[in-house]
Design a protein around this motif. Sequence first.
Motif, PDB file in Angstrom:
ATOM      1  N   VAL A   7       0.845  -1.193   0.000  1.00 57.06           N
ATOM      2  CA  VAL A   7       0.000   0.000   0.000  1.00 57.06           C
ATOM      3  C   VAL A   7       0.881   1.244   0.000  1.00 57.06           C
ATOM      4  N   SER A   8       0.729   2.061  -1.012  1.00 58.77           N
ATOM      5  CA  SER A   8       1.501   3.299  -1.140  1.00 58.77           C
ATOM      6  C   SER A   8       0.995   4.327  -0.134  1.00 58.77           C
ATOM      7  N   THR A   9       1.938   4.964   0.566  1.00 62.89           N
ATOM      8  CA  THR A   9       1.572   5.953   1.575  1.00 62.89           C
ATOM      9  C   THR A   9       2.784   6.851   1.845  1.00 62.89           C
ATOM     10  N   THR A  10       2.634   7.720   2.800  1.00 62.47           N
ATOM     11  CA  THR A  10       3.762   8.515   3.281  1.00 62.47           C
ATOM     12  C   THR A  10       3.945   8.226   4.755  1.00 62.47           C
ATOM     13  N   ILE A  11       5.108   8.553   5.261  1.00 64.74           N
ATOM     14  CA  ILE A  11       5.385   8.289   6.665  1.00 64.74           C
ATOM     15  C   ILE A  11       4.503   9.148   7.572  1.00 64.74           C
ATOM     16  N   ASP A  12       3.940  10.230   7.035  1.00 65.60           N
ATOM     17  CA  ASP A  12       3.065  11.105   7.821  1.00 65.60           C
ATOM     18  C   ASP A  12       1.665  10.528   7.992  1.00 65.60           C
ATOM     19  N   ASP A  25      12.057  -1.793  17.684  1.00 61.06           N
ATOM     20  CA  ASP A  25      13.265  -0.991  17.824  1.00 61.06           C
ATOM     21  C   ASP A  25      13.884  -1.272  19.198  1.00 61.06           C
ATOM     22  N   SER A  26      15.066  -0.755  19.436  1.00 67.14           N
ATOM     23  CA  SER A  26      15.751  -1.018  20.703  1.00 67.14           C
ATOM     24  C   SER A  26      14.997  -0.462  21.908  1.00 67.14           C
ATOM     25  N   ASP A  27      14.112   0.511  21.680  1.00 64.29           N
ATOM     26  CA  ASP A  27      13.299   1.045  22.778  1.00 64.29           C
ATOM     27  C   ASP A  27      11.939   0.353  22.881  1.00 64.29           C
ATOM     28  N   GLY A  28      11.709  -0.690  22.086  1.00 65.52           N
ATOM     29  CA  GLY A  28      10.464  -1.442  22.124  1.00 65.52           C
ATOM     30  C   GLY A  28       9.417  -0.981  21.129  1.00 65.52           C
ATOM     31  N   SER A  29       9.639   0.129  20.426  1.00 66.24           N
ATOM     32  CA  SER A  29       8.680   0.623  19.431  1.00 66.24           C
ATOM     33  C   SER A  29       8.501  -0.403  18.316  1.00 66.24           C
ATOM     34  N   PRO A  30       7.249  -0.681  17.918  1.00 68.94           N
ATOM     35  CA  PRO A  30       7.030  -1.644  16.838  1.00 68.94           C
ATOM     36  C   PRO A  30       7.570  -1.126  15.508  1.00 68.94           C
ATOM     37  N   ILE A  31       8.098  -2.053  14.710  1.00 71.01           N
ATOM     38  CA  ILE A  31       8.602  -1.770  13.372  1.00 71.01           C
ATOM     39  C   ILE A  31       7.812  -2.612  12.376  1.00 71.01           C
ATOM     40  N   PHE A  32       7.456  -2.009  11.237  1.00 68.54           N
ATOM     41  CA  PHE A  32       6.662  -2.681  10.215  1.00 68.54           C
ATOM     42  C   PHE A  32       7.439  -2.822   8.917  1.00 68.54           C
ATOM     43  N   VAL A  33       6.992  -3.756   8.074  1.00 70.17           N
ATOM     44  CA  VAL A  33       7.637  -4.035   6.792  1.00 70.17           C
ATOM     45  C   VAL A  33       7.151  -3.043   5.738  1.00 70.17           C
ATOM     46  N   GLY A  34       8.098  -2.414   5.081  1.00 63.13           N
ATOM     47  CA  GLY A  34       7.779  -1.521   3.983  1.00 63.13           C
ATOM     48  C   GLY A  34       8.798  -1.671   2.878  1.00 63.13           C
ATOM     49  N   ARG A  35       8.643  -0.853   1.861  1.00 61.99           N
ATOM     50  CA  ARG A  35       9.642  -0.772   0.805  1.00 61.99           C
ATOM     51  C   ARG A  35       9.619   0.629   0.223  1.00 61.99           C
ATOM     52  N   ALA A  36      10.732   1.000  -0.394  1.00 65.59           N
ATOM     53  CA  ALA A  36      10.862   2.338  -0.975  1.00 65.59           C
ATOM     54  C   ALA A  36      11.935   2.306  -2.052  1.00 65.59           C
TER      55      ALA A  36
END
Length: 146
Positions: A7-12, A25-36
């Motif tokens: 799904v095309s989007t922006t980080i905003d 992330d190292s602080d526990g924040s979830p990370i999702f799969v994307g591409r660019a």
Amino acid sequence: MAEHHWVSTTIDSELPPFAVQAGHDSDGSPIFVGRAYHNGDMLVAKIVPNKGQAYVAWGGEEVNKHDIEVLTGHNYHWVPDANGAVPAGAVACGQTSLGETLYVGRGYHADSLTPGKIHPSQGCLYIGFGGEEVTLTNYEVLVRNY
């Protein structure tokens, strides 16, 4: 075999429903799969919504991206592998400008579980972390059950 849904989007923007989580992330924040896209390559992107950031690993650096695509869907899981190998059913994110297919992987680094690009001809997974491109030879590959 069905195609993957990017799904095309922006980080905003808010992530679309059923975004595929890659890790944390190292602080526990979830990370999702994307591409660019970057310099003619379609690369795996790590998307960190809590920080309003997305990055790709390229040329020794972690490069910030604004326009991204988010992988969405169901029935994805992670399979251990190493040294540039990928199992049957591995999720391709795109390819290099020279035509080599790149795959979605993830690896552990500095208390994070971070997605990146598996580059078979180079025998490794590259992730972006702390402004740098980090090389990992042991990793997990994203695959999908159909």
